[in-house]
Scaffold this motif. Structure first.
Motif, PDB file in Angstrom:
ATOM      1  N   THR A 126       0.959  -1.472  -0.494  1.00 20.03           N
ATOM      2  CA  THR A 126       0.227  -0.532   0.328  1.00 20.03           C
ATOM      3  C   THR A 126       1.225   0.813  -0.187  1.00 20.03           C
ATOM      4  O   THR A 126       1.126   1.964   1.156  1.00 20.03           O
ATOM      5  N   ASP A 127       1.315   1.726  -1.280  1.00 18.95           N
ATOM      6  CA  ASP A 127       2.053   2.669  -1.410  1.00 18.95           C
ATOM      7  C   ASP A 127       2.234   3.176  -2.794  1.00 18.95           C
ATOM      8  O   ASP A 127       2.524   2.611  -3.586  1.00 18.95           O
ATOM      9  N   ILE A 128       1.748   4.663  -2.865  1.00 19.84           N
ATOM     10  CA  ILE A 128       1.310   4.707  -4.361  1.00 19.84           C
ATOM     11  C   ILE A 128       2.953   5.372  -4.776  1.00 19.84           C
ATOM     12  O   ILE A 128       2.850   4.829  -6.319  1.00 19.84           O
ATOM     13  N   HIS A 129       3.430   5.604  -4.227  1.00 20.77           N
ATOM     14  CA  HIS A 129       5.177   5.605  -4.531  1.00 20.77           C
ATOM     15  C   HIS A 129       5.423   5.105  -5.194  1.00 20.77           C
ATOM     16  O   HIS A 129       5.875   5.405  -5.568  1.00 20.77           O
ATOM     17  N   LYS A 130       5.495   3.740  -4.261  1.00 22.83           N
ATOM     18  CA  LYS A 130       6.510   2.654  -4.510  1.00 22.83           C
ATOM     19  C   LYS A 130       5.681   2.235  -5.871  1.00 22.83           C
ATOM     20  O   LYS A 130       6.845   1.874  -6.651  1.00 22.83           O
ATOM     21  N   TYR A 131       4.421   2.213  -6.036  1.00 20.06           N
ATOM     22  CA  TYR A 131       3.745   1.957  -7.592  1.00 20.06           C
ATOM     23  C   TYR A 131       4.258   2.525  -8.528  1.00 20.06           C
ATOM     24  O   TYR A 131       5.004   1.583  -9.671  1.00 20.06           O
ATOM     25  N   LEU A 132       4.115   3.717  -8.170  1.00 23.64           N
ATOM     26  CA  LEU A 132       4.844   4.298  -9.641  1.00 23.64           C
ATOM     27  C   LEU A 132       6.266   4.264  -9.680  1.00 23.64           C
ATOM     28  O   LEU A 132       6.900   3.967 -11.616  1.00 23.64           O
ATOM     29  N   ARG A 133       7.460   4.238  -8.936  1.00 27.28           N
ATOM     30  CA  ARG A 133       8.573   4.183  -9.104  1.00 27.28           C
ATOM     31  C   ARG A 133       8.583   3.027  -8.985  1.00 27.28           C
ATOM     32  O   ARG A 133       9.545   2.334 -10.973  1.00 27.28           O
TER      33      ARG A 133
ATOM     34  N   ARG B  98      15.039   7.852 -14.499  1.00 22.81           N
ATOM     35  CA  ARG B  98      14.044   9.126 -13.825  1.00 22.81           C
ATOM     36  C   ARG B  98      14.240  10.517 -14.131  1.00 22.81           C
ATOM     37  O   ARG B  98      15.393  10.735 -13.899  1.00 22.81           O
ATOM     38  N   SER B  99      13.361  11.795 -13.989  1.00 22.16           N
ATOM     39  CA  SER B  99      13.749  12.421 -13.860  1.00 22.16           C
ATOM     40  C   SER B  99      13.283  13.410 -12.687  1.00 22.16           C
ATOM     41  O   SER B  99      11.866  13.343 -12.593  1.00 22.16           O
ATOM     42  N   LYS B 100      14.159  13.875 -12.044  1.00 23.39           N
ATOM     43  CA  LYS B 100      13.593  14.234 -10.555  1.00 23.39           C
ATOM     44  C   LYS B 100      12.018  15.706 -10.402  1.00 23.39           C
ATOM     45  O   LYS B 100      11.896  16.505 -10.810  1.00 23.39           O
ATOM     46  N   GLY B 101      11.128  15.097  -9.810  1.00 25.99           N
ATOM     47  CA  GLY B 101       9.673  15.965  -9.968  1.00 25.99           C
ATOM     48  C   GLY B 101       8.801  15.880 -11.124  1.00 25.99           C
ATOM     49  O   GLY B 101       7.596  16.204 -11.688  1.00 25.99           O
ATOM     50  N   GLU B 102       9.459  14.545 -11.950  1.00 28.89           N
ATOM     51  CA  GLU B 102       9.082  14.667 -13.529  1.00 28.89           C
ATOM     52  C   GLU B 102       8.284  12.801 -13.130  1.00 28.89           C
ATOM     53  O   GLU B 102       9.107  12.160 -14.043  1.00 28.89           O
ATOM     54  N   THR B 103       6.955  12.594 -12.882  1.00 29.37           N
ATOM     55  CA  THR B 103       6.853  10.688 -13.377  1.00 29.37           C
ATOM     56  C   THR B 103       7.274  10.685 -14.883  1.00 29.37           C
ATOM     57  O   THR B 103       6.986  11.033 -15.695  1.00 29.37           O
TER      58      THR B 103
ATOM     59  N   VAL C  89      18.661  13.111 -18.833  1.00 25.80           N
ATOM     60  CA  VAL C  89      18.850  14.116 -17.839  1.00 25.80           C
ATOM     61  C   VAL C  89      19.724  14.799 -17.540  1.00 25.80           C
ATOM     62  O   VAL C  89      20.313  14.122 -17.586  1.00 25.80           O
ATOM     63  N   ASP C  90      19.571  16.045 -17.115  1.00 27.64           N
ATOM     64  CA  ASP C  90      20.006  16.842 -16.667  1.00 27.64           C
ATOM     65  C   ASP C  90      21.375  17.436 -17.984  1.00 27.64           C
ATOM     66  O   ASP C  90      22.152  17.499 -18.212  1.00 27.64           O
ATOM     67  N   THR C  91      20.354  17.440 -19.256  1.00 25.06           N
ATOM     68  CA  THR C  91      21.357  17.662 -20.162  1.00 25.06           C
ATOM     69  C   THR C  91      20.224  18.649 -21.641  1.00 25.06           C
ATOM     70  O   THR C  91      19.094  18.028 -21.239  1.00 25.06           O
TER      71      THR C  91
END
Length: 233
Positions: A113-120, A139-144, A150-152
């Motif tokens: 029961t963890d939506i954050h874990k589900y998305l990750r 991943r890109s921080k703050g962007e699902t 990333v970062d370029t």
């Protein structure tokens, strides 16, 4: 906890028809959970994983900005596309031919029961699949979603995500560009994010097209491992 997941490949299917079908499966799981709570029963809840390919469609999440769609009704019709405002998270995105769309409709109480874990974990499923094709996705921080470089100045999204959850039951999901016509992304500000590009797996590999069934098999293999799920279908 029921870790069995029924896999259904819907083929090429209209977005609204698929959305209605998702809602039907979602509601069935939720109704079972409500019955279990009110009647103190212990009925098993189901889990589903839908694969589908949609005709050209733009969808806007419940917190999205409609101005991120850069076409009017006439222009949409000229492009052979339709538009829906829907009940997932996230902003605007595009679905169309050459894209693998996945809709896991899961009772997360069967897993965690963890939506954050589900998305990750959904992102990790994509990252591991792309690694099999030699791509270093992140991943890109703050962007699902899942990105390359990333970062370029060359950061570009290859997989968009947006989900809905109620009573720990999920719907909607991810859209992985495999053989996508990237021109359709020119008519939106993808996910409301300016200044970053969009790409497709075939473009990154420099090939005309890839076998989407092969990609689906890889996705499911990683999904099974990450969610410790028994997937049949």
């Amino acid at each position: 906890m029921n870790k069995h997941v029924e896999l259904q490949d819907l083929g090429f299917k209209d977005y609204k028809e698929t959305w209605d079908y998702q809602e039907q499966l979602f509601r069935g799981i939720v109704d079972t959970k409500i019955k279990n709570r009110h009647q103190e029963t212990q009925l098993e809840t189901g889990n589903y994983f839908l694969f589908v390919e949609h005709p050209h469609v733009y969808t806007l999440g419940k917190s999205g900005d409609a101005s991120n769609l850069l076409l009017n009704e006439r222009q949409l019709a000229e492009k052979g596309a339709v538009f829906y405002k829907i009940n997932r998270g996230g902003d605007i995105t595009y679905h169309g031919p050459g894209q693998i769309v996945g809709y896991p409709i899961l009772d997360l109480e069967n897993f965690f029961t963890d939506i954050h874990k589900y998305l990750r974990l959904l992102e990790e499923m994509i990252i591991l699949t792309l690694a099999e094709y030699g791509l270093k996705a992140t991943r890109s921080k703050g962007e699902t979603g899942v990105w390359l470089d990333v970062d370029t100045p060359f950061a570009r999204k290859i997989c968009a995500m947006g989900v809905r959850a109620s009573r720990w039951v999920t719907m909607h999901g991810f859209a992985l560009n495999v053989n996508a016509d990237l021109g359709y992304f020119d008519h939106i500000i993808p996910c409301g994010i300016r200044g970053k590009g969009v790409t497709s797996l075939n473009v990154e590999l420099g090939v005309k097209s890839l076998d989407t069934q092969e990609v689906k098999h890889k996705l499911i293999r990683h999904f099974k491992a990450l969610f410790n799920a028994d997937v049949k279908g």
